[in-house]
Design an enzyme around this catalytic site. Structure first.
Site, PDB file in Angstrom:
ATOM      1  N   ASP A  17       0.784  -1.243   0.000  1.00 13.10           N
ATOM      2  CA  ASP A  17       0.000   0.000   0.000  1.00 13.10           C
ATOM      3  C   ASP A  17       0.817   1.295   0.000  1.00 13.10           C
ATOM      4  O   ASP A  17       0.472   2.245   0.725  1.00 13.10           O
ATOM      5  CB  ASP A  17      -0.948   0.024   1.208  1.00 13.10           C
ATOM      6  CG  ASP A  17      -2.013  -1.065   1.173  1.00 13.10           C
ATOM      7  OD1 ASP A  17      -2.008  -1.887   0.243  1.00 13.10           O
ATOM      8  OD2 ASP A  17      -2.863  -1.110   2.102  1.00 13.10           O
ATOM      9  N   HIS A  57     -10.739   0.907  -2.916  1.00 13.36           N
ATOM     10  CA  HIS A  57     -12.121   0.917  -2.426  1.00 13.36           C
ATOM     11  C   HIS A  57     -13.098   1.561  -3.407  1.00 13.36           C
ATOM     12  O   HIS A  57     -12.771   2.583  -4.023  1.00 13.36           O
ATOM     13  CB  HIS A  57     -12.213   1.719  -1.121  1.00 13.36           C
ATOM     14  CG  HIS A  57     -11.374   1.171  -0.006  1.00 13.36           C
ATOM     15  ND1 HIS A  57     -11.469  -0.134   0.424  1.00 13.36           N
ATOM     16  CD2 HIS A  57     -10.433   1.757   0.781  1.00 13.36           C
ATOM     17  CE1 HIS A  57     -10.614  -0.310   1.432  1.00 13.36           C
ATOM     18  NE2 HIS A  57      -9.969   0.805   1.660  1.00 13.36           N
ATOM     19  N   LYS A 115      -7.063  -4.879  -3.041  1.00 14.64           N
ATOM     20  CA  LYS A 115      -7.852  -5.364  -1.900  1.00 14.64           C
ATOM     21  C   LYS A 115      -8.767  -4.259  -1.408  1.00 14.64           C
ATOM     22  O   LYS A 115      -8.503  -3.082  -1.641  1.00 14.64           O
ATOM     23  CB  LYS A 115      -6.937  -5.842  -0.783  1.00 14.64           C
ATOM     24  CG  LYS A 115      -6.053  -4.745  -0.219  1.00 14.64           C
ATOM     25  CD  LYS A 115      -5.034  -5.308   0.755  1.00 14.64           C
ATOM     26  CE  LYS A 115      -4.132  -4.242   1.327  1.00 14.64           C
ATOM     27  NZ  LYS A 115      -4.806  -3.181   2.087  1.00 14.64           N
ATOM     28  N   CYS A 160      -2.127  -2.814   7.772  1.00 16.05           N
ATOM     29  CA  CYS A 160      -2.053  -3.723   6.627  1.00 16.05           C
ATOM     30  C   CYS A 160      -0.789  -4.583   6.636  1.00 16.05           C
ATOM     31  O   CYS A 160      -0.835  -5.755   6.255  1.00 16.05           O
ATOM     32  CB  CYS A 160      -2.194  -2.940   5.331  1.00 16.05           C
ATOM     33  SG  CYS A 160      -3.848  -2.206   5.208  1.00 16.05           S
TER      34      CYS A 160
HETATM   35 ZN   LIG Z   1      -8.461   1.130   3.065  1.00 15.45          ZN
END
Ligand SMILES: [Zn+2]
Length: 212
Positions: A17, A57, A115, A160
């Protein structure tokens, strides 16, 4: 332990990320997140195999405080699968905030694992969504390709990276977290809780200086 860890064919680096919204100026900025970019750019030169994860998202995602009138970012609420921290809107699909930092240099990355795309389920871990049941497919991918040991770096250490490391361990991989190539958020003691949880599972946190 002062010996360097030799990197071989069974090893893969998971870069978690490293996206604009998690860096300074982003909507969910992790303190000093931009400081991971240069170490990661150096680190990836030592790994033949690298996978990137990308938080991704849909608008109105359940993890966004804005989806829950009366709630504020960083509060914890209960959802169908248990407690969920609410975040500012971040890493919305197709927006600049969801893009990787443009100074991240990993042209040889072999997979980008997205994800958090199910609207009703958040996904801290690169392996299982936050309901702890829905797999992302990454464990199968890594097994099928014959990887045995997973190194992790990126953002955020206490969410994460932590949950990805725990799940990788649970899936039977050997796991090391390169802690100085990570930065954390530290919500309600989450940094120390993460260190304890990882060490309780035997997941080692190492310095980049010990890699290869
Ligand atoms: Zn998130």
């Amino acid at each position: 332990m002062n010996e360097k860890i030799a990197i071989g064919d069974g090893d893969i680096l998971l870069v978690v990320d490293v996206q604009n919204d998690f860096c300074p100026g982003g909507s969910l900025a992790v303190p000093h997140a931009d400081e991971v970019v240069l170490p990661i750019n150096r680190l990836v030169l030592r790994f033949e195999h690298v996978v990137l994860t990308q938080d991704w998202h849909p608008r109105g995602h359940q993890s966004f405080a804005s989806a829950h009138p009366g709630s504020k970012p960083y509060e914890t609420i209960n959802v169908a699968y248990g407690p969920q921290v609410l975040w500012p809107d971040h890493c919305v699909q197709g927006t600049p905030g969801a893009e990787f930092r443009n100074d991240l240099q990993i042209p040889h990355a072999e997979l980008v694992l997205r994800k958090g795309y199910h609207k009703e389920i958040d996904s801290y871990s690169a392996f299982y969504e936050n309901d702890r049941k829905t797999p992302t497919g990454l464990a199968g991918y890594l097994r099928e390709r014959g990887f045995k040991r997973i190194f992790l770096a990126g953002l955020a250490f206490d969410f994460c990276v932590r949950y990805s490391a725990e799940d990788a361990h649970r899936e039977g991989f050997s796991v090391l977290v390169i802690e100085d190539a990570c930065r954390g958020i530290d919500v309600a003691g989450s940094m120390s809780a993460s260190r304890q949880a990882l060490s309780a599972r035997g997941v080692r946190c190492v310095s980049i200086d010990f890699i290869g």
